[in-house]
Design a protein around this motif. Structure first.
Motif, PDB file in Angstrom:
ATOM      1  N   ASN A  59       0.828  -1.209   0.000  1.00 34.66           N
ATOM      2  CA  ASN A  59       0.000   0.000   0.000  1.00 34.66           C
ATOM      3  C   ASN A  59       0.861   1.258   0.000  1.00 34.66           C
ATOM      4  O   ASN A  59       0.470   2.294   0.501  1.00 34.66           O
ATOM      5  N   SER A  60       2.053   1.146  -0.532  1.00 37.47           N
ATOM      6  CA  SER A  60       3.000   2.239  -0.383  1.00 37.47           C
ATOM      7  C   SER A  60       2.765   3.345  -1.391  1.00 37.47           C
ATOM      8  O   SER A  60       2.132   3.143  -2.422  1.00 37.47           O
ATOM      9  N   VAL A  61       3.299   4.517  -1.060  1.00 32.61           N
ATOM     10  CA  VAL A  61       3.424   5.579  -2.057  1.00 32.61           C
ATOM     11  C   VAL A  61       4.853   5.592  -2.563  1.00 32.61           C
ATOM     12  O   VAL A  61       5.109   5.536  -3.755  1.00 32.61           O
ATOM     13  N   VAL A  62       5.805   5.615  -1.642  1.00 31.62           N
ATOM     14  CA  VAL A  62       7.198   5.556  -2.038  1.00 31.62           C
ATOM     15  C   VAL A  62       7.788   4.213  -1.625  1.00 31.62           C
ATOM     16  O   VAL A  62       7.974   3.336  -2.446  1.00 31.62           O
ATOM     17  N   LEU A  82      15.470  13.171   4.852  1.00 29.41           N
ATOM     18  CA  LEU A  82      16.575  12.299   5.255  1.00 29.41           C
ATOM     19  C   LEU A  82      16.082  11.305   6.291  1.00 29.41           C
ATOM     20  O   LEU A  82      16.452  10.129   6.260  1.00 29.41           O
ATOM     21  N   ALA A  83      15.205  11.793   7.196  1.00 30.03           N
ATOM     22  CA  ALA A  83      14.640  10.893   8.200  1.00 30.03           C
ATOM     23  C   ALA A  83      13.859   9.783   7.502  1.00 30.03           C
ATOM     24  O   ALA A  83      13.930   8.611   7.896  1.00 30.03           O
ATOM     25  N   TYR A  84      13.133  10.159   6.444  1.00 37.79           N
ATOM     26  CA  TYR A  84      12.364   9.151   5.716  1.00 37.79           C
ATOM     27  C   TYR A  84      13.302   8.101   5.124  1.00 37.79           C
ATOM     28  O   TYR A  84      13.074   6.900   5.235  1.00 37.79           O
ATOM     29  N   GLY A 128       1.205   2.801  -9.145  1.00 42.85           N
ATOM     30  CA  GLY A 128       1.169   3.656 -10.325  1.00 42.85           C
ATOM     31  C   GLY A 128       2.539   4.253 -10.597  1.00 42.85           C
ATOM     32  O   GLY A 128       3.269   4.616  -9.686  1.00 42.85           O
ATOM     33  N   SER A 129       2.869   4.324 -11.881  1.00 44.98           N
ATOM     34  CA  SER A 129       4.151   4.887 -12.249  1.00 44.98           C
ATOM     35  C   SER A 129       4.264   6.334 -11.779  1.00 44.98           C
ATOM     36  O   SER A 129       5.317   6.799 -11.347  1.00 44.98           O
ATOM     37  N   TRP A 130       3.130   7.015 -11.865  1.00 41.83           N
ATOM     38  CA  TRP A 130       3.130   8.424 -11.480  1.00 41.83           C
ATOM     39  C   TRP A 130       3.499   8.598 -10.025  1.00 41.83           C
ATOM     40  O   TRP A 130       4.234   9.507  -9.664  1.00 41.83           O
ATOM     41  N   ARG A 131       2.938   7.690  -9.219  1.00 43.05           N
ATOM     42  CA  ARG A 131       3.144   7.861  -7.776  1.00 43.05           C
ATOM     43  C   ARG A 131       4.611   7.638  -7.442  1.00 43.05           C
ATOM     44  O   ARG A 131       5.200   8.374  -6.655  1.00 43.05           O
ATOM     45  N   ILE A 132       5.196   6.626  -8.050  1.00 42.45           N
ATOM     46  CA  ILE A 132       6.615   6.383  -7.791  1.00 42.45           C
ATOM     47  C   ILE A 132       7.445   7.562  -8.237  1.00 42.45           C
ATOM     48  O   ILE A 132       8.317   8.066  -7.512  1.00 42.45           O
ATOM     49  N   ALA A 133       7.141   8.015  -9.459  1.00 40.99           N
ATOM     50  CA  ALA A 133       7.935   9.102 -10.013  1.00 40.99           C
ATOM     51  C   ALA A 133       7.823  10.340  -9.137  1.00 40.99           C
ATOM     52  O   ALA A 133       8.822  10.998  -8.823  1.00 40.99           O
ATOM     53  N   THR A 134       6.584  10.628  -8.720  1.00 38.27           N
ATOM     54  CA  THR A 134       6.384  11.798  -7.879  1.00 38.27           C
ATOM     55  C   THR A 134       7.157  11.630  -6.573  1.00 38.27           C
ATOM     56  O   THR A 134       7.843  12.547  -6.108  1.00 38.27           O
ATOM     57  N   GLY A 135       7.043  10.433  -6.002  1.00 36.81           N
ATOM     58  CA  GLY A 135       7.734  10.179  -4.748  1.00 36.81           C
ATOM     59  C   GLY A 135       9.220  10.369  -4.877  1.00 36.81           C
ATOM     60  O   GLY A 135       9.850  11.073  -4.075  1.00 36.81           O
ATOM     61  N   VAL A 136       9.797   9.770  -5.917  1.00 38.38           N
ATOM     62  CA  VAL A 136      11.237   9.896  -6.091  1.00 38.38           C
ATOM     63  C   VAL A 136      11.623  11.343  -6.364  1.00 38.38           C
ATOM     64  O   VAL A 136      12.609  11.852  -5.827  1.00 38.38           O
ATOM     65  N   GLY A 137      10.796  12.004  -7.173  1.00 39.05           N
ATOM     66  CA  GLY A 137      11.066  13.415  -7.471  1.00 39.05           C
ATOM     67  C   GLY A 137      11.055  14.247  -6.198  1.00 39.05           C
ATOM     68  O   GLY A 137      11.953  15.063  -5.945  1.00 39.05           O
ATOM     69  N   ALA A 175      15.446  15.360 -13.758  1.00 42.56           N
ATOM     70  CA  ALA A 175      15.941  14.119 -14.341  1.00 42.56           C
ATOM     71  C   ALA A 175      15.584  12.937 -13.458  1.00 42.56           C
ATOM     72  O   ALA A 175      15.186  11.870 -13.952  1.00 42.56           O
ATOM     73  N   ALA A 176      15.704  13.103 -12.149  1.00 40.80           N
ATOM     74  CA  ALA A 176      15.352  12.012 -11.228  1.00 40.80           C
ATOM     75  C   ALA A 176      13.908  11.625 -11.430  1.00 40.80           C
ATOM     76  O   ALA A 176      13.561  10.432 -11.488  1.00 40.80           O
ATOM     77  N   PHE A 177      13.049  12.605 -11.571  1.00 43.06           N
ATOM     78  CA  PHE A 177      11.633  12.376 -11.782  1.00 43.06           C
ATOM     79  C   PHE A 177      11.414  11.569 -13.070  1.00 43.06           C
ATOM     80  O   PHE A 177      10.727  10.542 -13.095  1.00 43.06           O
ATOM     81  N   GLY A 178      12.031  12.021 -14.155  1.00 38.87           N
ATOM     82  CA  GLY A 178      11.854  11.350 -15.450  1.00 38.87           C
ATOM     83  C   GLY A 178      12.398   9.935 -15.445  1.00 38.87           C
ATOM     84  O   GLY A 178      11.750   8.999 -15.926  1.00 38.87           O
ATOM     85  N   VAL A 179      13.572   9.758 -14.877  1.00 40.77           N
ATOM     86  CA  VAL A 179      14.180   8.430 -14.868  1.00 40.77           C
ATOM     87  C   VAL A 179      13.339   7.469 -14.031  1.00 40.77           C
ATOM     88  O   VAL A 179      13.109   6.318 -14.423  1.00 40.77           O
TER      89      VAL A 179
END
Lengths: 405, 216
Positions: free
Chosen positions: A15-18, A53-55, A78-87, A115-119
């Motif tokens: 059930n994760s977001v990131v 950083l704590a996260y 969802g790809s979007w959620r991962i991308a957003t999270g990483v971004g 770039a992090a978001f796109g990758v």
């Protein structure tokens, strides 16, 4: 969540977001995961990134849920959620660095986040599609429709990801003034190459995976063909003999017993090669066996010898099948002759008979014996089979196989 | 070259076999006599002077090799055809090296045997598929160039081809047709191989035969 107190803290990846840290916290303390999520965002902004950083720290420390606690909702994140999270994470880290006084320049940092978001978007697309449930798989049309919908969605996402990475590269170049000063071509080229590498890596990865899948499929179909050839040589041949000798009960019983023994041995797994087993012996044994079963004399001449291996086993099996064919169709033409030549580089076997012969071009395609058990078998080992015959002039089968090493 | 029905004596220590051969050859060959031991055979051959001696490889008291050696000392032109159930290469090679002009197995049919007898009488060689296989095997290894007498220690590629067809059970006329040569030429190749087999100094010949014996 029945007994939350008894559960250790685990990341809830389903059930994760990131990374499922907040979902895990939420589950552990029986609160809506939105609460810790909002909390983390607020802290991250408030502390200018330290919260992120704590996260990361929690991500590393808290183990992911394993075992089969509760049936999970099998779903794709969802790809979007991962991308957003990483971004967002990348943004937080950057902000944290700024807060700590480590700051390169806007010209480096913003393209980096982009770039992090796109990758992340691109890489999240390369994960394999989830297994289909049987109900979904049942209707072919629905599945195809879903597939094409998914493919289209993936495609536009991938396009967006590529655009983001390329845009980040351009932004970086522009911000550093490289685009104006064309002299710094090396840096420009480097950035383009890095961008392309990041974009193409997922594609390459998927390509490699599909190659592996195709290879597995080919091996499977080869095994099927070997199995069919084996059944044809043994069980079907015996059944044909049983039919022909239906009036002799003891003959039939003997055939059935032999076939049973053979089939049991085969099902139990082919016996490992005895170290002393030699090709010449195996060929002679095959001829003796067919002579006994069919009652047709076979004259065997073998020149040279070598140890048996798996490929040569297939060679013997094909030879045996050629002998069986000759015994079946050309028994009235006198003895069948087997001549084998075992040399360092290759092995060769000739099976000649003086039977009626046939027109090789007019063999019905369902005659498995010739096509599969002889020609197919030899060719699967990289060898070559040639059948020469004609009405009234006997038949010769020539089998050639290059030796391993 | 003599014509007409060839005359033979049968040398074998099994009476049933001698009787069988005699019956099979009844109208095709004139059987002058039978012998069941080495001494008996030597005397019989001297007395009857047959065109061809049908000789068993295995016999008590020295076997076929001993018969050939004794007869050759008084009648060097006597022709022998070896017959055997034994497929032991060492025996076959030994009897051919001693001077037999051919070797056939006892499973051969009457007409084929009669044909083989006529051919031996005419001075040709008779190779059964098995003997052809033995020869191909024995001459398979290549020797170091300085040890080779190409006249005797090597088969030509044409000879190999002919032997291969014999090993596959083809008749001379079939081989001639396949190779596009005359049957006489096929005969010549076989005789040449026989000569090499008898005269070659290849020291492997005996070693090869013994090693095959162990494998078989």
């Amino acid at each position: 969540m029945g007994k939350p107190a008894s559960q250790p803290l685990r990341r809830d990846e389903a059930n994760s977001v990131v990374a499922g840290v907040c979902a895990g916290i939420g589950r552990r303390f029986a609160i809506d995961p939105a609460v810790p999520r909002i909390g983390f965002v607020v802290i991250a902004i408030g502390t200018s990134g330290i919260g992120a950083l704590a996260y990361l720290l929690l991500w590393a420390v808290i183990p992911a849920e394993t075992g089969d606690g509760e049936p999970r909702r099998p779903r794709r994140r969802g790809s979007w959620r991962i991308a957003t999270g990483v971004g967002l994470l990348a943004l937080s880290i950057v902000l944290a660095f700024r807060q700590l006084g480590v700051w390169w320049s806007d010209a480096l940092v913003w393209p980096l986040v982009l770039a992090a978001f796109g990758v992340a978007l691109l890489w999240s697309l390369t994960r394999p599609a989830p297994e289909e449930s049987p109900a979904e798989a049942a209707t072919d049309g629905a599945r195809r429709a879903r597939r094409s919908r998914e493919a289209a969605g993936r495609f536009s996402l991938a396009g967006f990801g590529v655009a983001l990475v390329l845009g980040a590269g351009l932004l970086f170049l522009w911000a550093n003034g490289v685009l104006d000063a064309a002299g710094d071509a090396a840096l420009a080229a480097l950035v383009v190459i890095v961008g392309l590498g990041l974009v193409l890596a997922p594609l390459w990865w998927r390509f490699a995976r599909s190659l592996a899948a195709e290879r597995a499929e080919r091996i499977r179909s080869q095994e099927r063909a070997e199995l069919a050839a084996h059944l044809h040589d043994s069980v079907l041949q015996t059944l044909a003999l049983v039919q022909r000798r239906a009036d002799d009960p003891s003959d039939v019983a003997q055939l059935a017993r032999r076939q049973e023994r053979e089939l049991r041995a085969w099902l139990a797994g082919a016996p490992p090669l005895a170290p002393g087993e030699r090709l010449a012996d195996a060929l002679r044994a095959a001829a003796v066996e067919i002579e006994e079963t069919r009652g047709t004399p076979i004259e065997v001449v073998v020149v040279g010898d070598c140890p048996l291996d798996d490929r040569l086993e297939a060679f013997v099996a094909a030879t045996r099948e050629a002998l069986t064919n000759a015994a079946k169709f050309a028994a009235d033409g006198g003895p069948i002759r087997l001549y084998a030549e075992i040399e360092d580089a290759r092995v060769k076997a000739f099976v000649d008979d003086r039977g009626e012969g046939f027109d090789p071009d007019r063999v019905p395609p369902d005659r498995r014996g010739l096509r599969e058990s002889i020609i197919g078998r030899i060719e699967r080992q990289g060898g070559h089979a040639e059948v020469r015959s004609g009405p009234g002039r006997g038949t010769e089968v020539e089998l050639t196989l290059a030796r391993s090493e | 070259m003599s014509r007409g029905i060839p005359s033979v004596v049968i040398v074998d220590d099994h009476r049933i076999f001698r009787t069988g051969v005699r019956a099979e050859l009844a109208d095709l060959v004139e059987v002058l006599g039978e012998a069941e031991s080495v001494e008996e055979a030597i005397g019989l051959i001297a007395d009857t002077q047959p065109d061809v001696v049908l000789l068993d490889v295995h016999m008590p008291g020295g076997g076929g090799v001993e018969v050939i050696r004794e007869v050759f000392s008084v009648r060097p032109d006597q022709r022998f055809l070896a017959l055997s159930v034994s497929d032991a290469p060492e025996d076959v090679i030994a009897v051919v090296r001693a001077g037999a002009r051919g070797y056939v197995t006892k499973t051969i049919t009457g007409p084929e045997l009669a044909d083989a007898v006529s051919r031996v009488r005419d001075g040709d060689a008779v190779f059964s598929p098995r003997l052809a296989g033995f020869v191909l095997d024995a001459f398979a290894d290549s020797l170091p160039a300085d040890e080779v007498d190409p006249e005797l220690d090597q088969l030509t590629s044409r000879e190999r081809e002919v032997l291969r067809y014999i090993a596959r059970g083809y008749l001379y006329k079939e081989i001639a047709h396949r190779l596009g040569i005359s049957a006489k030429t096929v005969e010549a190749h076989v005789s040449s191989v026989l000569r090499k087999l008898q005269l070659s100094n290849r020291h492997e010949l005996s070693r090869w035969a013994v090693s095959r014996r162990l494998v078989d």
